[in-house]
Write an enzyme that holds these catalytic residues in place. Structure first.
Site, PDB file in Angstrom:
ATOM      1  N   CYS A  99       0.891  -1.155   0.000  1.00  0.00           N
ATOM      2  CA  CYS A  99       0.000   0.000   0.000  1.00  0.00           C
ATOM      3  C   CYS A  99       0.923   1.197   0.000  1.00  0.00           C
ATOM      4  O   CYS A  99       1.557   1.496   1.005  1.00  0.00           O
ATOM      5  CB  CYS A  99      -0.899   0.037   1.224  1.00  0.00           C
ATOM      6  SG  CYS A  99      -1.872   1.551   1.291  1.00  0.00           S
ATOM      7  N   CYS A 102      -0.513   4.296   2.448  1.00  0.00           N
ATOM      8  CA  CYS A 102      -0.540   4.177   3.913  1.00  0.00           C
ATOM      9  C   CYS A 102      -0.230   2.730   4.277  1.00  0.00           C
ATOM     10  O   CYS A 102       0.872   2.277   4.054  1.00  0.00           O
ATOM     11  CB  CYS A 102      -1.875   4.637   4.470  1.00  0.00           C
ATOM     12  SG  CYS A 102      -3.288   3.967   3.598  1.00  0.00           S
ATOM     13  N   CYS A 104      -2.992   0.040   3.935  1.00  0.00           N
ATOM     14  CA  CYS A 104      -4.215  -0.723   3.726  1.00  0.00           C
ATOM     15  C   CYS A 104      -3.855  -2.201   3.621  1.00  0.00           C
ATOM     16  O   CYS A 104      -2.880  -2.567   2.978  1.00  0.00           O
ATOM     17  CB  CYS A 104      -4.912  -0.280   2.447  1.00  0.00           C
ATOM     18  SG  CYS A 104      -5.487   1.417   2.548  1.00  0.00           S
TER      19      CYS A 104
END
Lengths: 194, 123
Positions: A99, A102, A104
């Site tokens: 990700c 961030c 995820c």
């Protein structure tokens, strides 16, 4: 370790007894949280999907075309998957998940994310030099294997279906599930026979 | 959702292996379970607890060398964060925790196997 309780253990017990006396907490609720984290959540959910896909071609076909509804049927606890896509590793194609924005992560099938998953170095380098990063993590892929990097988002999470290890034909579905690691389902490792 | 999970990642991530939290002693799982349970039942927001934990981790990092940072005592800090939050939220005063801890520490060995009072108390 001696058989004397550690200071932390005594303090923890003191806090719990006070919270229970004040009706702020029940021991059962604490037990439930612990069980959720250590047994029911975690990579076993994903491992079960992988093992079944390895042994049941129809299930595998459904998993690869509509993983979201397959996972809904399982009703895994401890997290929701908005939309889940499963990518199958073959001799020619390897898949790895990141990700870049961030961290995820498909919690419902993989439990809590590993610390390195959120590491800025992993997030940027797995995109720019995946072969090198995978090698550093202990996964050496042949030059002829194409590496596909999938970027998770809040809306779409990915799960990697690793290659079934050679020589595992005699193993049962549950024995297979035991061998599937979290790292293999992120795509930074392969599944090997023990 | 009853079994809501709370984010513990990045700097607040606990020690883990294969996606699961490593508890090295039973008290570590108890303190973890308490912190989550109190949040689930609305006694504080999980982010409030997380902010305390971030502070305690930062303090510890400032007081320790880079070498030691690799194996910081995550659950010791977690326990301190919970103690501070309970105190600041006036749920359980630090002094109360201290006196109960001292009382428990003075119990005779094997206390938890002897129940001389029929008060329904159980471990």
């Amino acid at each position: 370790m001696t058989d004397h309780a550690s200071p932390q253990s005594i303090r923890t017990e003191a806090i719990e007894s006070l919270l229970i006396e004040k009706d702020l907490l029940t021991a059962d609720a604490v037990d439930a949280v612990i069980t959720t984290y250590t047994e029911r959540v975690g990579p076993m959910n994903g491992a079960k999907l992988v093992a079944r896909a390895w042994t049941d071609p129809d299930f595998k076909a459904r998993l690869l075309t509509d993983a979201t509804s397959v996972v809904e049927e399982y009703q895994f606890e401890g997290g929701q998957v908005e939309k889940l896509i499963v990518r199958e590793c073959t001799a020619f194609d390897h898949h790895v998940v990141v990700c870049t924005l961030c961290s995820c992560y498909p919690w419902a099938v993989l439990g809590l994310p590993p610390a390195w998953y959120k590491d800025p170095a992993y997030r940027s380098r797995i995109v720019s030099e995946p072969r090198q990063v995978l090698a550093e993590m202990g996964l050496n892929l042949s030059e002829s294997t194409r590496i596909n990097v999938w970027d998770s988002s809040a809306e779409i999470r990915y799960l990697v279906l690793p290659k079934r290890p050679k020589g595992s034909e005699a193993l049962s579905e549950s024995e297979l599930a035991e061998m599937v690691t979290r790292d293999a389902m992120i795509g930074v490792a392969q599944v090997d026979l023990p | 959702m009853t079994d809501q999970l709370f984010v513990l990642d990045g700097e607040t991530a606990p020690p883990m292996a294969n996606g699961e939290i490593i508890f090295e002693a039973p008290w570590q799982s108890r303190v973890f379970g308490m912190a989550q349970s109190l949040s689930q039942t609305g006694h504080y927001q999980w982010d409030e607890f997380r902010a305390y934990l971030i502070e305690d981790i930062k303090d510890w990092e400032q007081q320790n060398s880079a070498e030691e940072r690799g194996h910081y005592p995550y659950f010791d800090l977690f326990l301190e964060s919970l103690t501070r939050l309970l105190n600041d939220k006036s749920m359980v005063a630090r002094a109360e925790i201290q006196s109960r801890t001292s009382a428990f520490a003075e119990r005779p060995h094997g206390h938890d196997h002897v129940h001389d009072q029929g008060d329904g108390h159980s471990h």
